[in-house]
Write an enzyme that holds these catalytic residues in place. Sequence first.
Site, short mmCIF file in Angstrom:
data_model
loop_
_atom_site.label_atom_id
_atom_site.label_comp_id
_atom_site.label_asym_id
_atom_site.label_seq_id
_atom_site.Cartn_x
_atom_site.Cartn_y
_atom_site.Cartn_z
N LEU A 1 0.82 -1.22 0.00
CA LEU A 1 0.00 0.00 0.00
C LEU A 1 0.84 1.26 0.00
O LEU A 1 0.41 2.30 -0.52
CB LEU A 1 -0.93 0.01 1.22
CG LEU A 1 -1.95 -1.14 1.29
CD1 LEU A 1 -2.76 -1.02 2.57
CD2 LEU A 1 -2.87 -1.10 0.07
N MET B 1 10.64 4.24 7.69
CA MET B 1 11.07 3.12 8.54
C MET B 1 10.44 1.80 8.15
O MET B 1 10.79 0.77 8.72
CB MET B 1 10.76 3.43 10.02
CG MET B 1 11.55 4.58 10.59
SD MET B 1 11.35 4.75 12.36
CE MET B 1 9.60 5.13 12.46
N LYS C 1 1.00 -2.54 9.05
CA LYS C 1 2.06 -1.54 9.14
C LYS C 1 3.29 -2.23 9.71
O LYS C 1 3.22 -2.87 10.76
CB LYS C 1 1.60 -0.39 10.05
CG LYS C 1 2.60 0.74 10.19
CD LYS C 1 1.99 1.83 11.06
CE LYS C 1 2.93 3.00 11.24
NZ LYS C 1 2.33 4.05 12.07
N ASP D 1 -0.38 13.93 17.68
CA ASP D 1 0.08 14.18 16.30
C ASP D 1 -1.13 14.33 15.37
O ASP D 1 -1.22 13.69 14.33
CB ASP D 1 0.99 13.05 15.84
CG ASP D 1 1.80 13.44 14.59
OD1 ASP D 1 1.93 14.64 14.32
OD2 ASP D 1 2.29 12.53 13.89
#
Length: 853
Positions: A574, A579, A597, A694
Site C-alpha cells: 500500500l 522506517m 504496518k 500528532d
Amino acid sequence: MGLGITLFFIFMALTGIFDFTEPLELKTFDLRAHLAASGERNPDIELVVISDDDLDDLGRFPWPRNILARGIRNLARAGARVIALNILFSEPEESAGLRAVRKLKEQYEALGLAQEGPGLSFYGALSSALVDLNNDNKLYRAMKEAGNVVLPVYFDTVSGGIDEEPPPFILHHALKEIKISGDPEALSYMIRFHKVKPLLPAFGEVAAGIGHFNLFQDRDGYVRHQVPVVRYLDQYTFPSLAVAIVRVFKGVRDGGITLIPGRGIRMKVGPESITFPVVDSRMRCLIRWRKGPGVAFHRTPFSRVYRNEFRKDLFRGKIVIIGLTAQGLEPKLVTPVAATLPGLEVVANSVADILERRFFTRPAWAPLLELFVLLVFGLHISFVLPRMKAGMGAITTFTLFLLYGLLGSLLFFSRDLWLKITSPMLLLLVGYLLVVSKRFLVTERAKDKVEADSIETNKMLGLSFQQQGMLDLALEKFRKLPLEEEGVKDLLYNLGLDFERKRQFSKALATYRLIVGDGKAFKDLAERIPRLKGAEATLIFGTRGVSHPGDIGADLTDSGARPTLGRYEIVDELGRGAMGVVYKGEDPKIHRTVAIKTLRLSDFEDNVVEEVKERFFREAESAGLLTHPNIVTIYDCGEEQDLAYIAMEYLDGETLEEFARKDRLLPVRETLSIVAQVAEALDYAHGRGVVHRDVKPANIMRLRDHGFIKVTDFGIARITSSSKTKTGVVLGTPSYMSPEQISGKKVDGRSDIFSLGIVLFEMLTGQKPFEGEDLTALMYQIAREPHPGPRSINPRIPPVVEKIIGKALKKDPAERYQRASQMAAHLLKVIAKMDEIAAKKEGGPTTRKPTGP
C-alpha cells in the site's frame, strides 16, 4: 519395596533419626498457624513500644532510668493493673556526674567539713545532688509506688561452669508450694539452668513478679513455643514472664499452680482454673499466634506515655507490657506469623493464650494416630496398590492423600489440634511413585517410544506442528519418514512452501534438498531451488518497486505462494515510509482484509531497538484501548524475525492532505462536519486517558464510499496514566504542535484541540496558520505570535467559525476548549444553522414543519 518404605517412615516417626520430614511438617504447621491467626485484639493487653520515633524524640537508648520511672508513674496513675517491663536491668546506671558528686561528698566527709556551720549547708547540697542524679533510685521509687511491676530475668543458657545459688530476691518469686500431679521424676526432663544473669537487687525487691524471658528456637530458627516453667539447680521452679504477668493480674497465690509433667500446667484462679497443655516432657507449650506486628495488639508510643498524652481510660485495669521495637536494639524473632516479630509481642501472645484459654495442642493420642495412619498407608502401597489398574490406583491414592490432609487441617482450624500430616502424605506420594512406576510407567514409556517411531505417528505429529506454525518441529518429525513412503514428498514440499512464506529461505532449501536427495525430480523444484538460493543471498524476493533488505514480497507469482507475516497473508503493497512498508493483507481464517504496518528493526542500532519497538507498539496499545466508529480499529500486533508489525482496519480512502490545498478545498459545511467527527473521536480517546499528540491532515482518513472519517496513527500517543512519554520529550509534527508541546511541557487533551484548530484553519483556507522560514521561527510563531484571521484569507468562512478557530488556537490551554466535545458541539450548531438557512432559501417559511405543540 512398599513394606521397606513404610518401615523406614515408622522408624523416623518413633526415633526422629534421619527424619527429613520434620522441616516440611514445621512449614505446614507455620502455614496453618498463619492462616488461623486471629486479628481480634485482646481487651486486657496494651503495648507501650519504644520505637525509632521515640528514640528521635527522647534520645538514644538506653535512656536515663528516670525517663522509665516517669512512664511507670503515669501508667500507674492511669490505673494499669499490671506493668510488665520487657527490658533487663542487669547493671546499675552511673553517670559521670553521679560518680563525681559521690567522690566529692566522700572527700568532703574525709576532711571533716560536714559539721555544723557553713560547711553543713554545702554538704546538704551535695547530698541532694546525689539523690537527684541517682536515676536507679528514681526508678526504684516508681516501681515501689506502683506496686504492680513485673520484671524479667534471663537464665544463662551457656553450659559449663559452677552452679550459682540465686539471689534471695529472685528466690522470693520462685513457685513455692508447687503441686506435682504424676511422677515427680518427670521433672528431671524439664529445661534446667544453673546460672542467672544479674538483676539489680533493689529492683527485684520491689517487683510484684519476676519471670524468665528465655525464648527457645527450633532447629530452623523459628520461635513456636513458650516455656511456662523451668527448673533451676533441680531445687527451684521459676515461671516465665508471661505466667508471672498472669499471676499478678489474676492474683494467683502460692500453691495455686499444679504441674502435670509431660501433660500441662494448671493455674487456680479463684473458684476456676486455667489449664494450658504442653507438647513434650520439657514442658513446652505451643503459642497460638495472633496477627503480625501492630495488628493484634494496640500499640502506644512510650513518648506519649512519658508526656502523659494519652486517653485516661486506655490503660485502666489492663496489663501494660513495655518493650523495644526500634531497629537494632533488640533482635527480631522469626515466627509463623511474621519474619521479624518484637520480643514483647511474643510475650503478649503468650499472655493472651493463657487469658483466653486457647492453645494449640498435641494430645497423647496424636502420635498413636499418626503411626496408625502410616501403617494403613503402608499396607495400601504394599498390597492394595499393585493389584489396581493405573487409573483406579491413582484415584484411590489421591483420595487418601486428600482426606488425611483435610482431616489434619480440620482438626487444626476447628479444634486447635496439631496432627502431623507431612510424613503420612509423603509416604503415600513416595510409595506411589516408586511402586507404581515400576509396573506401569516403564511399560508406558516403552509403548510411547514404539508409537513415536512409527510412520503414522510421525505424520500426525508433523502435520499438527505444521498447523500450529511450529515448522521446525514438523521438519524434525518428517525427517524420520522414509521418502519412498507414499505422500511423504508432498508433505515435505508443502512444508517447504510454508518456510518460504515465512521468508526462512535457508530452511526451505534444506527441506527441498531432502526431497531431491534420492536424485529424482519432483514438481518444480528444479526451477525453485536456484531461485531460492538468490533470495537467500539478498533477502529480496518478488518485491515491487524499490526494494529493501527485509521487505516482504507484495506478490510471489514466481513462487506460487503468498508470503505471510504472523498469521496474515500479504496481498499487496500500500505504501512506503522512512522506517517501513504498509501492506494489504488477509486473515486466512476469517477472510478479513487488513492493513499491516511494518517496521524494519534491522535499520536501527542495537542500543535503540528496544526503544523504537516500544514506541511502535505504543500505537497498538493506545488505539487498542479505543473502540469508536471514527478511530481506526487495531486487530493484532507482533514481531517476526526482523519485522515488527501492527494489523489494523483496512481503509479505502484519502487523507485530508488531499483537501488542504487551495485548489481542492471541500465545502465549508463538509469541512465542519469532518472536523466535528474528529473532535468527537478525540474526546472519546481523551476520556480513556489517551492523548493523540500528532493530529494533522495526514492522520485523518476520508473514506471513499460514504465520506466517513477515521482518525489514524496513534504511534506517538501518550497514555496519560503511565510515564512512557515523559515531560521534556518533544514528539509530533512541528506545524501542528501546540505551544506547550513545542516547549516540552506535559500535555493533555487540550493540546490535541489546538492541533485540530490548525487542521480546521488549513482545510478552510488552504494554508497553515503558522509558517516560518526555519523550525526556530515556526516554533516562535506558535508559542508567541497570533494567527491570521481565517476570513482575511477566505471570506466565505462564517464569523462564528472564525471564533471557534480562535478559541481552539488560544496559547494558554486554560483559555481553549477544555473538552473536544465542546468544540464538536459548537461546530454541529453551526452546521445546523447553515442547514436551516439553506432550507429557508429553498422552500421559504411555508415549507418549514411545525415544531412544538
